[in-house]
Design an enzyme around this catalytic site. Structure first.
Site, PDB file in Angstrom:
ATOM      1  N   ALA A  66      40.388  47.208  30.409  1.00  0.00           N
ATOM      2  CA  ALA A  66      41.767  46.146  30.809  1.00  0.00           C
ATOM      3  C   ALA A  66      42.557  46.656  31.966  1.00  0.00           C
ATOM      4  CB  ALA A  66      42.659  46.497  29.393  1.00  0.00           C
ATOM      5  N   GLY A 109      39.648  48.957  27.502  1.00  0.00           N
ATOM      6  CA  GLY A 109      39.037  47.103  27.243  1.00  0.00           C
ATOM      7  C   GLY A 109      37.427  47.004  27.044  1.00  0.00           C
ATOM      8  N   GLU A 112      35.856  48.460  23.690  1.00  0.00           N
ATOM      9  CA  GLU A 112      36.109  47.549  22.590  1.00  0.00           C
ATOM     10  C   GLU A 112      36.245  45.956  23.045  1.00  0.00           C
ATOM     11  OE1 GLU A 112      40.629  48.878  24.218  1.00  0.00           O
ATOM     12  OE2 GLU A 112      40.582  49.478  22.667  1.00  0.00           O
ATOM     13  N   GLU A 132      41.853  55.584  28.651  1.00  0.00           N
ATOM     14  CA  GLU A 132      43.514  55.148  28.353  1.00  0.00           C
ATOM     15  C   GLU A 132      43.465  56.660  27.777  1.00  0.00           C
ATOM     16  OE1 GLU A 132      40.641  54.195  26.689  1.00  0.00           O
ATOM     17  OE2 GLU A 132      41.125  52.094  26.170  1.00  0.00           O
TER      18      GLU A 132
HETATM   19  N1  CAA Z   1      41.464  47.582  36.199  1.00  0.00           N
HETATM   20  C1  CAA Z   1      41.910  47.607  37.677  1.00  0.00           C
HETATM   21  N2  CAA Z   1      41.066  47.466  38.576  1.00  0.00           N
HETATM   22  C2  CAA Z   1      40.222  48.412  38.015  1.00  0.00           C
HETATM   23  C3  CAA Z   1      39.118  49.095  36.658  1.00  0.00           C
HETATM   24  C4  CAA Z   1      40.119  48.537  36.177  1.00  0.00           C
HETATM   25  N3  CAA Z   1      40.578  49.101  34.559  1.00  0.00           N
HETATM   26  N4  CAA Z   1      38.671  49.826  37.357  1.00  0.00           N
HETATM   27  C5  CAA Z   1      37.764  49.568  38.911  1.00  0.00           C
HETATM   28  N5  CAA Z   1      39.079  48.609  39.115  1.00  0.00           N
HETATM   29  C6  CAA Z   1      38.976  48.356  40.798  1.00  0.00           C
HETATM   30  C7  CAA Z   1      39.431  49.711  41.519  1.00  0.00           C
HETATM   31  O1  CAA Z   1      40.263  49.661  41.268  1.00  0.00           O
HETATM   32  C8  CAA Z   1      38.788  49.385  42.619  1.00  0.00           C
HETATM   33  O2  CAA Z   1      39.248  48.467  43.293  1.00  0.00           O
HETATM   34  P1  CAA Z   1      39.572  48.339  45.181  1.00  0.00           P
HETATM   35  O3  CAA Z   1      37.826  48.511  45.672  1.00  0.00           O
HETATM   36  O4  CAA Z   1      40.596  47.119  45.498  1.00  0.00           O
HETATM   37  O5  CAA Z   1      40.314  49.820  45.563  1.00  0.00           O
HETATM   38  C9  CAA Z   1      37.339  48.823  41.973  1.00  0.00           C
HETATM   39  O6  CAA Z   1      37.689  48.711  40.859  1.00  0.00           O
HETATM   40  C10 CAA Z   1      36.335  50.118  41.806  1.00  0.00           C
HETATM   41  O7  CAA Z   1      36.481  50.948  40.869  1.00  0.00           O
HETATM   42  P2  CAA Z   1      36.707  52.462  42.156  1.00  0.00           P
HETATM   43  O8  CAA Z   1      36.450  52.252  43.252  1.00  0.00           O
HETATM   44  O9  CAA Z   1      37.261  53.068  41.081  1.00  0.00           O
HETATM   45  O10 CAA Z   1      35.274  52.807  41.581  1.00  0.00           O
HETATM   46  P3  CAA Z   1      34.257  54.500  40.962  1.00  0.00           P
HETATM   47  O11 CAA Z   1      32.758  53.816  41.096  1.00  0.00           O
HETATM   48  O12 CAA Z   1      34.665  55.337  41.733  1.00  0.00           O
HETATM   49  O13 CAA Z   1      34.424  54.541  39.479  1.00  0.00           O
HETATM   50  C11 CAA Z   1      35.483  53.400  37.095  1.00  0.00           C
HETATM   51  C12 CAA Z   1      34.661  53.708  38.534  1.00  0.00           C
HETATM   52  C13 CAA Z   1      35.141  55.142  36.562  1.00  0.00           C
HETATM   53  C14 CAA Z   1      34.759  52.435  36.403  1.00  0.00           C
HETATM   54  C15 CAA Z   1      36.683  53.648  37.252  1.00  0.00           C
HETATM   55  O14 CAA Z   1      37.126  52.593  38.100  1.00  0.00           O
HETATM   56  C16 CAA Z   1      37.630  54.068  36.623  1.00  0.00           C
HETATM   57  O15 CAA Z   1      38.068  54.973  36.113  1.00  0.00           O
HETATM   58  N6  CAA Z   1      38.249  52.775  36.357  1.00  0.00           N
HETATM   59  C17 CAA Z   1      39.519  52.872  34.995  1.00  0.00           C
HETATM   60  C18 CAA Z   1      38.226  53.167  33.328  1.00  0.00           C
HETATM   61  C19 CAA Z   1      40.312  52.593  32.789  1.00  0.00           C
HETATM   62  O16 CAA Z   1      40.982  53.403  33.032  1.00  0.00           O
HETATM   63  N7  CAA Z   1      39.626  51.634  31.269  1.00  0.00           N
HETATM   64  C20 CAA Z   1      41.091  51.694  30.691  1.00  0.00           C
HETATM   65  C21 CAA Z   1      41.527  50.572  31.242  1.00  0.00           C
HETATM   66  S1  CAA Z   1      43.360  50.776  29.662  1.00  0.00           S
HETATM   67  C22 CAA Z   1      42.607  49.856  28.853  1.00  0.00           C
HETATM   68  O17 CAA Z   1      41.598  49.729  29.078  1.00  0.00           O
HETATM   69  C23 CAA Z   1      43.861  49.926  27.889  1.00  0.00           C
HETATM   70  C24 CAA Z   1      42.819  48.888  25.688  1.00  0.00           C
HETATM   71  O18 CAA Z   1      42.448  49.851  25.411  1.00  0.00           O
HETATM   72  C25 CAA Z   1      42.676  47.044  25.812  1.00  0.00           C
END
Ligand code: CAA
Length: 258
Positions: A66, A109, A112, A132
């Site tokens: 998400a 998500g 999911e 999460e």
């Molecule tokens: N939401 C918004 N933006 C996101 C994102 C997310 N879930 N995941 C990645 N991005 C964005 C980052 O902010 C970044 O943007 P900028 O370049 O503008 O800074 C870009 O995508 C690239 O991300 P990273 O620089 O972090 O890339 P990385 O290769 O170092 O890491 C990753 C990749 C491991 C996927 C890392 O981005 C990450 O951990 N993302 C979040 C994953 C997460 O926590 N997901 C769960 C979300 S909550 C959810 O999903 C609730 C639910 O159950 C519905």
């Protein structure tokens, strides 16, 4: 088919393809993307020329979850109003089979969403996880429920409690994904699988999908009763006549979806 900004859609023979397309945000699932995806799926479902659907992302990322920037700072009531998660339930109402073609990050998500599809074909580089807990929340769109039913309690607990990420091979072993292929062929294989399914008897496909999903909802007794009724109901369809006649006449059936 060009009214979308966060997804790309395409039709390949009888398969409709929806590609998540927010590369800069790692395909984070925001309101707009989810609404577009649902709109596309509903239009595919209503199109008789389409028999199956593929949802994919890029080789690098299926979806990183998400959209955190959309959720940050919101209250519980505001999250309810945003109502992004109801779309995951609506995906379950799509009657045509959906194959997720997953590569790279498939997190939160994103995982999911893949689990809301009917089958998952993964590349060797796919990574599944429910991170999460790192954000001080829990999976909200099936990551505690569908995941546990798919992989069992032991692995699900590790994944949600401790951000244990699993490789495509581990996901295959755990029963989360159907098939794993090298990066250069997973997408073609997903398309091929969807293509094979897309030309099968449409009413029976929809009934199969509904009944397998029902196995998660009902007791065995109730599920068996509904399955039996759905089986009998198909005997009022032209496709059942055609399928059985074609077998007896040793020819290929021609399905009408009636
Ligand atoms: N939401 C918004 N933006 C996101 C994102 C997310 N879930 N995941 C990645 N991005 C964005 C980052 O902010 C970044 O943007 P900028 O370049 O503008 O800074 C870009 O995508 C690239 O991300 P990273 O620089 O972090 O890339 P990385 O290769 O170092 O890491 C990753 C990749 C491991 C996927 C890392 O981005 C990450 O951990 N993302 C979040 C994953 C997460 O926590 N997901 C769960 C979300 S909550 C959810 O999903 C609730 C639910 O159950 C519905």
């Amino acid at each position: 088919m060009s009214e979308y900004t966060s997804i790309l859609v395409e039709k390949i023979e009888q398969v409709a393809l929806s590609r998540l397309n927010r590369p800069k945000a790692y395909n984070a699932l925001n309101k707009e993307l989810l609404a577009e995806l649902m709109g596309a799926l509903a239009s595919f479902d209503a199109d008789d020329s389409i028999g199956a659907i593929v949802i994919t992302g890029s080789d690098k990322v299926f979806a990183a979850g998400a959209d955190i920037s959309e959720m940050a700072g919101k209250s519980a009531v505001e999250m309810c109003d945003l109502d992004n998660i109801s779309i995951f339930d609506k995906i379950m109402t799509i009657s045509k089979p959906i194959v997720a073609a997953v590569s790279g990050f498939c997190l939160g998500g994103g995982s999911e969403l893949a689990m809301s599809c009917d089958m998952i074909v993964a590349s060797e580089s796919a990574v599944f996880g429910q991170p999460e807990i790192n954000l001080g929340v829990i999976p909200g769109a099936g990551g505690t429920q569908r995941l546990t039913r798919a992989v069992g309690k032991a692995l699900a607990m590790e994944m949600v409690l401790n951000d244990r990420r699993i490789t495509a091979q581990e996901a295959l072993q755990a029963g989360l994904v159907n098939r794993v292929y090298p990066l250069d062929s997973y997408f073609d294989e997903a398309l091929k699988l969807a293509g094979e399914i897309s030309v099968r008897a449409p009413l029976a496909l929809a009934a199969c999908k509904k009944m397998v999903n029902l196995a998660y909802e009902k007791s065995l007794k109730k599920g068996l009763a509904e399955e039996r009724q759905a089986f009998y109901d198909l005997f009022d369809s032209e496709d059942q006549d055609e399928g059985m006649q074609a077998f007896l006449e040793k020819r290929k059936p021609e399905w009408k979806g009636k």
